[in-house]
Enzyme design. Structure first.
Site, PDB file in Angstrom:
ATOM      1  N   GLN A  49       9.157  21.534  13.832  1.00 48.92           N
ATOM      2  CA  GLN A  49      10.600  21.754  13.922  1.00 48.92           C
ATOM      3  C   GLN A  49      11.322  21.185  12.695  1.00 48.92           C
ATOM      4  O   GLN A  49      12.508  21.424  12.513  1.00 48.92           O
ATOM      5  CB  GLN A  49      11.160  21.123  15.205  1.00 48.92           C
TER       6      GLN A  49
ATOM      7  N   GLU B   3      21.552  23.392  23.621  1.00 49.83           N
ATOM      8  CA  GLU B   3      21.084  22.323  24.504  1.00 49.83           C
ATOM      9  C   GLU B   3      22.068  22.001  25.614  1.00 49.83           C
ATOM     10  O   GLU B   3      21.726  21.343  26.590  1.00 49.83           O
ATOM     11  CB  GLU B   3      20.785  21.104  23.641  1.00 49.83           C
TER      12      GLU B   3
END
Lengths: 806, 164
Positions: free
Chosen positions: A237, A760
């Site tokens: 990531q 998120e």
């Protein structure tokens, strides 16, 4: 001539820029099986590596015998800590300032820990050999409970830290203690609580879970001995950070390392960390001179790489009799496992947990977090949330519900009464954050109207009466959560990981024919960056999104950036993209003015062109400008049309939302039927509504999983009891409800396009929403709190404990 | 380890190879044939990322041996588009309705839906959800996957009728 120019609105629509539900460019490949994930990589002479793992949670490793394994046809090498020690690679630094064994060095600290790395011609020979590596263990006492780990006579887990009373984050007061991190004013908070009209107190556990992306972690390391260059493909990531860290720990010069994140099959925080598999693959490639592939299987993934949460949060919240919150106190016992490998910015060992005052104007607060070693896997990643924000949101949203019970108030009324008001932004919280913007009352009121909140409460009361009359065995719960996130780390002055500042970047090259390529320091794992970043640029520079290629993940070509996690891509790299676009536009303006033979200030940007102010029929399109930039000698200007921006955000962004769900809880089976979910998100400026809604659906489903059953559980001996998808709950399409999405738009005042990030939010807001609904169903029978996950058995047990089974 | 001779048809092409009897079908497809559309997500039949179509049934290629596929006709996501490159209605619908994000479950999901819509050409939403329950997705929350499958159903029907 004026009629010939299409209206600005039509031209803007053709760009498919900001606000367009543009279809994703990624999907053409993915729907045809043409994604290129790390396990799809096949190199000439490539071999496979995999681990011998410890069956014990705490044991001494007395000996490792490789002989039988090495005799298996096709086996090339078996590496142990002894082999890595001369290179200094048997231990590696963690992201949290601790260090971690790459391969067991004398002992193991959790089940599944890497003990030896077997390298073989193919997966099958590798698996055969793993079975034949003989490891002699001497079992040691196991401690999986962080409270027991801090008892005076608890077993010593980290013998390597013997005598060290100072850790990376300050003093250690016990051999299994990692740090104490404190924020806020403890004395003032305790004084308020001591003198308060009403205090609600609770211990809230946010259990250990795991991001579990559908693709596990893996890599291919290829050391070219002739050029001295190492290429590392992997599920990263943060590819640039991996390159720098790989250089620092291996001693290979950074220019000789190329890290490539190919397509990534979901990350959710799992793929931020640096794992022993990466190090061992690199070493094995150097040793064997061949490319080495390592890919976890699902059990390895769930047992060893990157757990999330595991916070025991003791809270006290104080209020006046009429429901004005006056103070918040919190102490966390944070179970970090055998090594402190939490993925948090360096100065924040508990992440941004101090956002736990939530959406409320709380005058005084205190937070203390004790990090503790136990015999569990290391990790502590931000599973689809900014660092520890989901723990914070769960804590405050449960505490507010519990306080409402104590006050005899409706939980929504209590929230409305204590929200930070619109006119208080930018708002300075008692725990040190500056919230950039918000309009909580509007969002909440919109949500209440959308679900007919009063109607729901009336229905709930009727159903409760029916239950009490014995006509029904089901209870209705209404779950409300209002969250504020803190995302987009972050200002470099506050936020770094291992010393690497958390800015991000975008580099743009406009081609002579007016199409473009943009490269970023982030990496998509399903977020659709190739689609959305092109949209930001399309609006900034007037080139259609369809004519802009977005490329990420190759450290040899992409500008340096800190990657994608903590909802930072849009707040940070998205800002860099807009800023780089503005540099392009500034040069384009000069070129246009030259071509139109006027002064720079006499032209203005209009969607896809520069036109002379007051004479829109005289213009140069961006396409014409691009061609001229390369092919026409313009006095005082270099040829070309390129720009790069490294963006260090002045602040984080603070997305928020109002979530409400309705659940029917069967008291006899413990089954919770989620019949309605409404999610209102305010992520500031919306880039691609289709993608935002998709992210919200996905995040809510992960929240549903976490709240209702997903758990990494251990038995007393430290065995992981939820190490496969048989035991580790991932909802299927059947358990997953239908979602209603909604939004308000409160732009971030400091972000170039006002965007805040959204991926998120649904996990952060969803978990308290679902959990609050379960508690709400049982509230009339005296329940204030029960620990997650609310699986059928645990819910049945709540009902049983409340005497509802007669 | 001694090898066995396997013959099968994959995406319309005859394939012959020597393989260890214990070779899993998914490894054979991915590593021997280079067909990397089907993915590995769990190696225990739970996630369905490896779903392929075998003889008119959806199977999970991670938990069957290539030996069990001997003589079979197998279709993977790579075999769904028409010979001229025209995408299958499901491939179109997944893009149109944003039925994918990271793309890792997508090949298995589409291949499963391809069979589901032949088993039940006009399913209800509940039937689609039940029919896809063997395929996990971590990104989408299924809502848009279900939407895509429901949208593809009449298109597939119409194509079938046109062909008849």
């Amino acid at each position: 001539m004026n009629e010939m120019i299409p209206p600005a609105g039509d031209r803007a629509a053709a760009l498919k820029g900001l606000g367009s539900s543009r279809k994703r460019v990624e999907d053409v490949r993915f729907t045809q099986g043409k994604g290129a994930y790390v396990d799809d990589i096949k190199l000439k002479d490539m071999v496979f590596g995999d681990f011998v793992r410890s069956p014990y949670a705490h044991a001494r490793v007395v000996s490792v015998n490789k002989e039988a394994a090495l005799a298996v046809p096709g086996v090339i090498a078996v590496l142990t800590a002894e082999d890595l020690a001369p290179l200094g690679l048997h231990w590696m630094p963690t992201l949290a300032g601790d260090r971690q064994m790459v391969l067991a060095d004398g002992k193991v600290l959790y089940q599944g820990q890497e003990v030896a790395f077997v390298v073989a011609e193919n997966r099958y020979a590798c698996a055969d050999a793993i079975e034949l590596v003989e490891v002699d263990y001497e079992a040691l006492p196991v401690v999986t409970d962080p409270f027991k780990a801090l008892e005076p006579d608890a077993p010593v887990l980290r013998e390597d830290l013997a005598g060290k009373t100072e850790g990376a984050h300050g003093p250690r007061r016990h051999h299994n203690h990692i740090f104490l991190w404190e924020q806020g004013d403890r004395a003032a908070t305790e004084a308020v609580i001591d003198g308060a009209d009403v205090v609600a107190e609770e211990r809230i556990h946010y259990h250990r879970t795991h991001p579990c992306p559908l693709e596990t972690c893996g890599c291919v390391a290829s050391m070219d001995k002739i050029t001295g260059k190492l290429t590392l493909w992997g599920t990263f990531q943060a590819p640039h950070a991996v390159r720098t860290v790989a250089s620092l720990i291996s001693g290979i010069a950074e220019h000789n390392i190329r890290v490539i994140s190919p397509d990534i099959g979901g990350g959710f925080g799992n793929k931020v960390g640096v794992y022993p598999g990466y190090v061992c693959s690199i070493v094995a490639s150097i040793v064997t001179g061949r490319p080495v592939k390592w890919v976890e299987d699902r059990m390895d993934n769930l047992m060893t790489t990157a757990f999330a949460r595991d916070y025991w949060m003791d809270g006290r919240i104080a209020a006046t009799k009429d429901g004005r919150i006056t103070g918040l106190w919190c102490h966390v016992t944070a179970d970090h496992g055998g090594f402190d490998a939490c993925a948090d910015p360096t100065k924040f060992p508990a992440g941004f947990f101090n956002i736990c005052t939530g959406s409320y104007d709380i005058p005084v607060a205190y937070v203390g977090v004790d990090g503790v070693y136990t015999n569990k896997a290391p990790g502590g990643v931000a599973y689809r949330c900014s660092f520890r924000v989901t723990e914070a949101a769960y804590f405050i949203e449960r505490m507010v519900d519990i306080l409402a019970i104590k006050l005899g108030m409706d939980p929504v009324e209590l929230r409305l009464k204590n929200f930070i008001r619109k006119d208080q932004f930018p708002y300075h919280s008692a725990l040190g954050w500056e919230y950039d913007s918000g309009d909580y009352h509007t969002a909440m009121e919109q949500a209440l109207a959308a679900v007919d909140y009063k109607g729901l409460r009336a229905e709930q009361a009727e159903r409760l009466e029916a239950f009490k009359r014995g006509e029904s065995r089901s209870l209705m719960g209404v779950g409300v959560a209002f969250f504020t996130e803190i995302v987009g780390a972050g200002p470099v002055k506050n936020c770094d990981i291992l010393g690497l500042g958390m800015f991000d970047s975008c580099e743009i090259r406009i081609h002579p024919t007016g199409s473009a390529i943009a490269r970023l320091g982030t990496i998509s794992q399903g977020q659709g960056h190739a689609t959305t970043f092109a949209q930001i640029l399309a609006s900034e520079i007037g080139i259609p999104a369809d004519d802009i290629t977005v490329e990420e993940g190759d450290t040899d070509t992409a500008p340096y950036g800190l990657g994608t996690y903590g909802s930072r891509s849009t707040p940070v790299a998205g800002a860099a993209t807009a800023m780089a676009g503005r540099k392009i536009r500034a040069k384009a303006q000069m070129i246009a003015a030259y071509l139109l033979e006027v002064h720079d200030d006499d032209v203005e940007f209009d969607v896809d062109r520069f036109q002379i102010k007051g004479a829109p029929e005289r213009f140069k399109t961006m396409k014409e400008i691009a061609f001229a930039a390369y092919n026409q000698a313009i006095p005082g200007l270099e040829p070309g049309l390129e720009a790069v921006s490294y963006y260090d955000p002045p602040n984080m962004t603070y997305p928020f939302g109002a979530y409400i769900c309705v659940m029917d809880v069967d008291v006899d089976t413990g089954v919770c039927d989620v019949r309605r979910v409404y999610a209102l998100d305010d992520c500031g400026t919306r880039i691609n509504p289709m993608i935002i809604e998709g992210q919200v659906h996905g995040g809510l489903t992960e929240a549903l999983a976490i709240a209702m059953g997903q758990e990494i559980a251990y038995d007393e001996d430290g065995n992981v009891t939820t190490g496969t998808l048989m035991d580790f709950f991932i909802p299927t399409a059947v358990e997953t409800p239908h979602y209603e999405t909604d939004h308000t738009v409160t732009p971030s005042p400091h972000h170039p396009i006002g965007a805040k990030g959204v991926g998120e939010s649904p996990n952060v807001g969803g978990v308290p929403m679902f959990s609050n609904a379960v508690m709400d169903a049982f509230k009339p029978f005296g329940l204030t709190h029960a620990h997650m996950p609310h699986d059928h058995w645990r819910v049945w047990r709540i009902a049983n404990g409340l005497g509802l089974h007669g | 380890m001694s090898k066995m001779h396997v013959k099968l048809t994959v995406n319309g092409k005859a394939v012959e190879a020597l393989a260890e009897p214990r070779t899993l079908l998914i490894h054979f497809l991915r590593e021997e044939l280079g067909i990397t559309g089907p993915h590995i997500g769990c190696e225990s039949s739970h996630c369905g990322a490896c779903t392929v179509d075998m003889g008119g049934r959806s199977v999970k290629a991670c938990t069957m041996f290539v030996a069990q596929a001997n003589g079979a006709e197998i279709t993977t996501v790579e075999g769904l588009a028409a010979a001229d490159g025209t995408l299958h209605p499901l491939q179109e619908a997944f893009r149109e309705h944003h039925g994918l994000q990271c793309g890792y479950c997508t090949p298995g999901m589409i291949t499963r839906a391809y069979r589901l819509l032949q088993e039940n050409p006009s399913p209800t939403e509940a039937e689609v959800r039940f029919g896809l329950a063997g395929n996990l997705c971590r990104c989408t929350g299924y809502q848009n996957i279900v939407k895509a499958v429901l949208a593809a159903a009449p298109v597939m029907q119409a194509q079938k009728e046109a062909a008849e």
